[in-house]
Design a protein around this motif. Structure first.
Motif, PDB file in Angstrom:
ATOM      1  N   SER A 106      43.477  37.876  38.217  1.00  0.00           N
ATOM      2  CA  SER A 106      41.913  37.592  38.394  1.00  0.00           C
ATOM      3  C   SER A 106      41.662  36.189  38.839  1.00  0.00           C
ATOM      4  O   SER A 106      40.646  35.821  39.389  1.00  0.00           O
ATOM      5  N   PHE A 107      42.496  35.147  38.295  1.00  0.00           N
ATOM      6  CA  PHE A 107      42.236  34.008  38.811  1.00  0.00           C
ATOM      7  C   PHE A 107      42.880  33.483  40.095  1.00  0.00           C
ATOM      8  O   PHE A 107      42.302  32.904  40.821  1.00  0.00           O
ATOM      9  N   ILE A 110      40.957  34.460  43.191  1.00  0.00           N
ATOM     10  CA  ILE A 110      39.657  33.400  43.459  1.00  0.00           C
ATOM     11  C   ILE A 110      40.535  32.446  44.529  1.00  0.00           C
ATOM     12  O   ILE A 110      39.999  31.933  45.511  1.00  0.00           O
ATOM     13  N   MET A 148      37.436  36.159  47.728  1.00  0.00           N
ATOM     14  CA  MET A 148      38.167  36.975  46.500  1.00  0.00           C
ATOM     15  C   MET A 148      38.252  38.425  46.684  1.00  0.00           C
ATOM     16  O   MET A 148      39.356  39.179  46.537  1.00  0.00           O
ATOM     17  N   SER A 365      37.261  38.954  38.115  1.00  0.00           N
ATOM     18  CA  SER A 365      37.126  37.598  39.192  1.00  0.00           C
ATOM     19  C   SER A 365      35.773  37.360  39.185  1.00  0.00           C
ATOM     20  O   SER A 365      35.589  36.108  39.254  1.00  0.00           O
TER      21      SER A 365
END
Ligand code: PFF
Length: 450
Positions: A106-107, A110, A148, A365
């Motif tokens: 999820s990060f 980004i 993203m 995200s």
């Protein structure tokens, strides 16, 4: 369950896929920037020692357990257990691992989205659309959410194709391209004025920092993050390897590729900073430390590319393309962890699992992007600094204490009938049983106490 499982078609395919997972933003961005701000050569040295002495044995634990079980992490850790308590702990470790893998993705999505935005911007500049290109390099919520989402879409589409046609197919093509691109960039940057000063900082160790607990825990976290350990990624990739493969050898290749790319990236990023300084760009903060993290990648380097005129646009395109490739071959491995669990333990089709889990991670995200200041750093810290080493610790406990030694040897003998007489068998079992967990626990404890 075993009959319908995917499998890597060759040794090269596996090495490219596992090295693809290992080589990512952690190598090309994380490692050089941490080295630059943590004593240069001293960090490099600690990193190398930890990578070979801790990360490689932990990687082997995952590969061996995975190949033995030919199943996802939850099932695999349960299957090597002998009693109800260890079965339960195995299940919990596997589940926590897949949750952590999803949060890492999820990060990661980004940051990877930013890389793609910069890459697209360079293409637009080259095509003469400078005004539109500016939107892509300016941070905004719509831009961040869009890229993203695009990155997650690419990850989902590749994983929906399965092990051989998705993971292996793309890793075999993208990894060699990544290595060649990185080499070209290193040669180019080293030929520029100012690069020598960066080389000096990178290669001359500042030994006063070598015992700092924060340096060591950073290097440990870096080594575990870099080899994608703890969360079950390497375990699931191990479960797709053929029984004929000699695991310590293929694991050794993966470690070597990973470390070499990190070290090579240091020869690119750190000298590039000093080339930037030579071109009049500020590379130190007010406190005198080197600028690092996102400011380095998204402010210093773009300013450097801009100061180089037309060549700079091409170099910028190549650099952010390289980052994007590195990111995709890693993100697919993260998504495969929860997807394999859903397919095998909940009898969901691959397509359904991929879209549902990919969609859920995209929502997480998006939430992080909405409250970036609070959530981003928190998720990074919790997953990579704490969870990964702790889960790696659990993998060593399972390989060293829970699993029976005879079964372990039998697994190694599948790919190497004379494994019992080899160096690996002489060292690795007790090393993973005693030394690895002890060192991880000590470093961890010291970092908490510091
Ligand atoms: N090894 C990747 C990198 O260095 O960027 C990051 C990573 C991939 C971490 C897969 C965890 C993981 F499961």
């Amino acid at each position: 369950m075993t009959a319908s499982r995917g499998k890597f078609s060759s040794r090269f395919g596996f090495i490219m896929a596992a090295a693809g997972s290992a080589v990512g933003l952690g190598n090309i961005w994380g490692f050089p920037t941490q080295a630059a701000s943590n004593g240069g050569g001293a960090f490099l040295l600690v990193y190398l020692v930890l990578a070979f002495c801790l990360a490689y044995p932990a990687l082997m634990a995952e590969l061996i357990i995975g190949r033995h079980a030919h199943a996802n992490a939850v099932e695999a850790l349960r299957s090597v257990s002998r009693g109800p308590i260890s079965r339960f702990s195995g299940g919990v470790t596997g589940i926590v691992g897949l949750i952590v893998a999803s949060f890492i993705l999820s990060f990661y999505a980004i940051v990877s989205g930013w890389m793609m935005a910069f890459c697209v911007s360079s293409i637009l500049v080259l095509s003469g659309f400078e005004t539109i290109a500016a939107w892509f390099v300016e941070s905004s919520l719509p831009r961040n959410v869009f890229f993203m989402g695009l990155f997650m879409l690419i990850t989902v589409v590749i994983i929906s194709q399965g092990v051989k046609n998705g993971i292996e197919y793309w890793s075999r093509r993208l990894m060699p391209l990544l290595i060649v691109t990185l080499l070209l960039l290193v040669v180019y940057v080293l030929s520029l004025e100012g690069a020598g000063q960066g080389l000096e900082l990178y290669l001359l160790p500042d030994f006063s920092r070598i015992t700092s607990p924060s340096l060591i825990i950073s290097a440990l976290g870096s080594a575990f993050f870099s080899l994608s350990l703890g969360v079950g990624t390497m375990l699931i990739y191990g479960s797709y390897i053929s029984d004929e493969e000699n695991l310590p050898i293929v694991g050794g290749y993966v470690t070597l590729v990973d470390i070499s790319v990190a070290v090579l990236a240091g020869f690119l990023i750190i000298p590039a900073m000093f080339v930037a300084q030579h071109n009049g760009i500020e590379i130190f903060t007010e406190t005198g430390a080197l600028i690092s993290e996102d400011t380095l990648i998204f402010t210093v380097l773009p300013a450097l590319f801009q100061s180089m005129g037309f060549t700079g646009v091409v170099v910028s395109l190549v650099f952010f393309f390289l980052m994007s490739i590195a990111a995709v071959t890693s993100s697919i491995s993260m998504l495969e962890v929860p997807v394999a669990y859903a397919i095998e333990n909940h009898q969901v089709s691959r397509n359904k699992a991929v879209w549902a889990i990919g969609g859920l991670i995209t929502c997480v995200s998006t939430a992080i992007l909405y409250d970036f200041e609070t959530l981003f750093g928190l998720v990074v810290e919790l997953t990579t600094r704490y969870s990964q080493p702790l889960l790696g610790f659990m993998m060593c406990i399972f390989a060293g204490w829970v699993w029976q030694r005879d079964n372990l040897l039998q697994e190694l003998q599948k790919g190497n009938p004379s494994a019992e007489a080899g160096l690996f068998w002489a060292i690795w079992p007790w090393y993973t049983r005693i030394v690895c967990p002890l060192i991880i626990a000590t470093i961890f404890y010291t970092s908490l106490a510091a």
